[in-house]
Scaffold this motif. Sequence first.
Motif, PDB file in Angstrom:
ATOM      1  N   THR A 186     -17.304   0.150  -4.614  1.00  0.00           N
ATOM      2  CA  THR A 186     -17.964  -0.328  -3.401  1.00  0.00           C
ATOM      3  C   THR A 186     -19.396   0.171  -3.283  1.00  0.00           C
ATOM      4  O   THR A 186     -20.302  -0.579  -2.888  1.00  0.00           O
ATOM      5  CB  THR A 186     -17.163   0.096  -2.160  1.00  0.00           C
ATOM      6  OG1 THR A 186     -15.800  -0.308  -2.320  1.00  0.00           O
ATOM      7  CG2 THR A 186     -17.727  -0.541  -0.909  1.00  0.00           C
ATOM      8  N   ARG A 204       0.815  -1.217   0.000  1.00  0.00           N
ATOM      9  CA  ARG A 204       0.000   0.000   0.000  1.00  0.00           C
ATOM     10  C   ARG A 204       0.849   1.269   0.000  1.00  0.00           C
ATOM     11  O   ARG A 204       0.319   2.372  -0.032  1.00  0.00           O
ATOM     12  CB  ARG A 204      -0.907   0.030   1.233  1.00  0.00           C
ATOM     13  CG  ARG A 204      -1.863  -1.134   1.374  1.00  0.00           C
ATOM     14  CD  ARG A 204      -2.747  -0.943   2.601  1.00  0.00           C
ATOM     15  NE  ARG A 204      -3.640  -2.067   2.818  1.00  0.00           N
ATOM     16  CZ  ARG A 204      -3.373  -3.090   3.620  1.00  0.00           C
ATOM     17  NH1 ARG A 204      -2.211  -3.132   4.260  1.00  0.00           N
ATOM     18  NH2 ARG A 204      -4.239  -4.070   3.775  1.00  0.00           N
ATOM     19  N   HIS A 219     -18.964   0.481   8.213  1.00  0.00           N
ATOM     20  CA  HIS A 219     -19.271   0.321   6.786  1.00  0.00           C
ATOM     21  C   HIS A 219     -20.468  -0.612   6.615  1.00  0.00           C
ATOM     22  O   HIS A 219     -20.589  -1.624   7.314  1.00  0.00           O
ATOM     23  CB  HIS A 219     -18.059  -0.258   6.055  1.00  0.00           C
ATOM     24  CG  HIS A 219     -18.117  -0.041   4.578  1.00  0.00           C
ATOM     25  ND1 HIS A 219     -18.913  -0.800   3.743  1.00  0.00           N
ATOM     26  CD2 HIS A 219     -17.504   0.875   3.778  1.00  0.00           C
ATOM     27  CE1 HIS A 219     -18.775  -0.374   2.501  1.00  0.00           C
ATOM     28  NE2 HIS A 219     -17.921   0.645   2.499  1.00  0.00           N
ATOM     29  N   LEU A 254     -11.352  -2.045   6.476  1.00  0.00           N
ATOM     30  CA  LEU A 254     -12.736  -1.661   6.246  1.00  0.00           C
ATOM     31  C   LEU A 254     -13.271  -1.003   7.516  1.00  0.00           C
ATOM     32  O   LEU A 254     -13.211  -1.592   8.591  1.00  0.00           O
ATOM     33  CB  LEU A 254     -13.559  -2.898   5.899  1.00  0.00           C
ATOM     34  CG  LEU A 254     -15.011  -2.659   5.474  1.00  0.00           C
ATOM     35  CD1 LEU A 254     -15.059  -1.941   4.128  1.00  0.00           C
ATOM     36  CD2 LEU A 254     -15.779  -3.973   5.402  1.00  0.00           C
ATOM     37  N   PRO A 255     -13.783   0.230   7.410  1.00  0.00           N
ATOM     38  CA  PRO A 255     -14.275   0.924   8.616  1.00  0.00           C
ATOM     39  C   PRO A 255     -15.348   0.122   9.347  1.00  0.00           C
ATOM     40  O   PRO A 255     -16.167  -0.560   8.730  1.00  0.00           O
ATOM     41  CB  PRO A 255     -14.836   2.237   8.052  1.00  0.00           C
ATOM     42  CG  PRO A 255     -14.110   2.443   6.765  1.00  0.00           C
ATOM     43  CD  PRO A 255     -13.888   1.063   6.206  1.00  0.00           C
ATOM     44  N   PRO A 290      -9.965  -1.687  -5.307  1.00  0.00           N
ATOM     45  CA  PRO A 290     -10.465  -0.657  -6.226  1.00  0.00           C
ATOM     46  C   PRO A 290     -10.975  -1.181  -7.564  1.00  0.00           C
ATOM     47  O   PRO A 290     -11.498  -0.397  -8.360  1.00  0.00           O
ATOM     48  CB  PRO A 290      -9.234   0.248  -6.422  1.00  0.00           C
ATOM     49  CG  PRO A 290      -8.417   0.058  -5.195  1.00  0.00           C
ATOM     50  CD  PRO A 290      -8.585  -1.401  -4.861  1.00  0.00           C
ATOM     51  N   PHE A 344     -10.564  -4.464  -0.359  1.00  0.00           N
ATOM     52  CA  PHE A 344     -11.527  -3.373  -0.316  1.00  0.00           C
ATOM     53  C   PHE A 344     -10.881  -2.086  -0.816  1.00  0.00           C
ATOM     54  O   PHE A 344      -9.664  -1.935  -0.772  1.00  0.00           O
ATOM     55  CB  PHE A 344     -12.037  -3.174   1.117  1.00  0.00           C
ATOM     56  CG  PHE A 344     -12.642  -4.422   1.700  1.00  0.00           C
ATOM     57  CD1 PHE A 344     -13.998  -4.661   1.601  1.00  0.00           C
ATOM     58  CD2 PHE A 344     -11.840  -5.369   2.321  1.00  0.00           C
ATOM     59  CE1 PHE A 344     -14.548  -5.828   2.109  1.00  0.00           C
ATOM     60  CE2 PHE A 344     -12.380  -6.544   2.836  1.00  0.00           C
ATOM     61  CZ  PHE A 344     -13.740  -6.764   2.727  1.00  0.00           C
ATOM     62  N   GLU A 345     -11.725  -1.167  -1.274  1.00  0.00           N
ATOM     63  CA  GLU A 345     -11.205   0.141  -1.685  1.00  0.00           C
ATOM     64  C   GLU A 345     -10.519   0.835  -0.522  1.00  0.00           C
ATOM     65  O   GLU A 345      -9.497   1.493  -0.697  1.00  0.00           O
ATOM     66  CB  GLU A 345     -12.344   1.016  -2.212  1.00  0.00           C
ATOM     67  CG  GLU A 345     -12.804   0.655  -3.609  1.00  0.00           C
ATOM     68  CD  GLU A 345     -13.758   1.684  -4.168  1.00  0.00           C
ATOM     69  OE1 GLU A 345     -13.328   2.500  -5.012  1.00  0.00           O
ATOM     70  OE2 GLU A 345     -14.947   1.679  -3.768  1.00  0.00           O
ATOM     71  N   GLN A 346     -11.085   0.707   0.665  1.00  0.00           N
ATOM     72  CA  GLN A 346     -10.488   1.282   1.871  1.00  0.00           C
ATOM     73  C   GLN A 346     -10.150   0.170   2.836  1.00  0.00           C
ATOM     74  O   GLN A 346     -11.017  -0.604   3.236  1.00  0.00           O
ATOM     75  CB  GLN A 346     -11.457   2.271   2.540  1.00  0.00           C
ATOM     76  CG  GLN A 346     -10.880   2.944   3.778  1.00  0.00           C
ATOM     77  CD  GLN A 346     -11.862   3.911   4.427  1.00  0.00           C
ATOM     78  OE1 GLN A 346     -12.976   4.101   3.942  1.00  0.00           O
ATOM     79  NE2 GLN A 346     -11.457   4.528   5.529  1.00  0.00           N
ATOM     80  N   GLU A 347      -8.869   0.043   3.192  1.00  0.00           N
ATOM     81  CA  GLU A 347      -8.433  -0.985   4.126  1.00  0.00           C
ATOM     82  C   GLU A 347      -7.664  -0.343   5.279  1.00  0.00           C
ATOM     83  O   GLU A 347      -6.806   0.504   5.046  1.00  0.00           O
ATOM     84  CB  GLU A 347      -7.553  -2.017   3.412  1.00  0.00           C
ATOM     85  CG  GLU A 347      -8.291  -2.802   2.337  1.00  0.00           C
ATOM     86  CD  GLU A 347      -7.426  -3.866   1.676  1.00  0.00           C
ATOM     87  OE1 GLU A 347      -6.266  -4.059   2.106  1.00  0.00           O
ATOM     88  OE2 GLU A 347      -7.901  -4.521   0.734  1.00  0.00           O
TER      89      GLU A 347
END
Length: 326
Positions: free
Chosen positions: A241, A56, A270, A266-267, A237, A261-264
Amino acid sequence: MPTADAKIVVLTAPGEGLPEGMEALKKEAEVHLAEDGSTLRNAIPGAAVLCVTDFRTDALSEAWAAADNLQWIHATSAGVDALLIPPVRESDIPVTNARGVFDLCIAEYVLGQVISFCKDFAGNLRLQQAQQWVHRETEPVAGRTVLVVGAGSIGRQIGRLCKAVGMAVDGVGRRARSGDDEFGAIYAQADLLSILPDYDFVVIAAPLTPQTEGLFGQAEFKAMHPSARLINIGRGPIVQTTALVAALENGEIDGAALDVFEQEPLPADHPLWGFENVHISAHMAGDFFGWRKALSEQFIENFHRWQAGDPLQNVVDKAQGFIGTN
C-alpha cells in the motif's frame, strides 16, 4: 469415512449467525456455530467437517489442538490463505473453496471499473454535484490492453468479458502458457516487470500465497505505463500500500480501483481516500443479492458428495494455495 450423523462446525465472523440456507443441514447432520477461537475450540472436538465463512479468521490456529476428527475443511470464499496454517497444509485433510460462485460478478465489477475510468464517470459525478456543464472527450474502451494477473477461474471470466467489448487481454500465471482460449498470451509471473509497460489496465485476480504477497511494490509501479490503472479484486496484501500511495502521488500510474486492502476496513484517515483517481469499494466486488444462500447451497451440494463418498468439488492444492489447472 463419512457418517450419516456427521458433526459440522460453521465458523463465522462474530455476530453473523448461521448463514442463510444452512438451517437445511440440521435435518441431516449435527450443526454447531462458532465465531472465534474460543467457541471453535469448544465446538470442534468430534467434528468431521468445518465450514468457514470468515475469510479473515485466525481462529483455526487457536482451536487446532482440539480438532480430533476433521475430515474436510470448506471455505465459502475463493481465497483460503487464512485456513492454510501449517498443520492443515501438512495434513491429508482436503480443503475446498467457493470457486465459481463469485466469478461472473467480480468480472462485471472489473469491466465496470474499466468503463468508469475510460468514460470518467467519477468526473461526471463531481461536475454534476457542482452543477457544472463541462463538455469533455473520453477514452474508447475497445482497443485498450488489459493484463490479468492470476489466470484462474476469476481471471478467465474477467478475460471473457473484457474481450467481449473489444479489449486485448493477456494473463499472468505461475508459468507461461500458449494456445489459450481466453487470453492472447499467458506470461510467467517471473516476467511481470518486463511486460507491465505494455498495458492500459492491470487487474490483480491472484490468490494470496507466499509467491504473490507483496508482488506489487515500487518496482512494479515504476514499470507500469504512466497512463495505466490498477484494479485489485484479489487480496489486499498482494499490493504494498505504501508503494501504491507513492506511485499515485508521483504520477507513476493514472489511477486505481481497489476492492481489497492490506488493512480492512480501510481506516478513515488513510491517504487512499483522498485521491480523485482512486475508486474504493468495501471488499464487495463479487457480492450479489443472494450470494450467502448461493454459498450455502454450494457447500450443501458438496456435503452430499462427501456423505456419498464421491470426490469433493473445488479441492484446493494446499501446496499452492489455490485450485490448480492442467
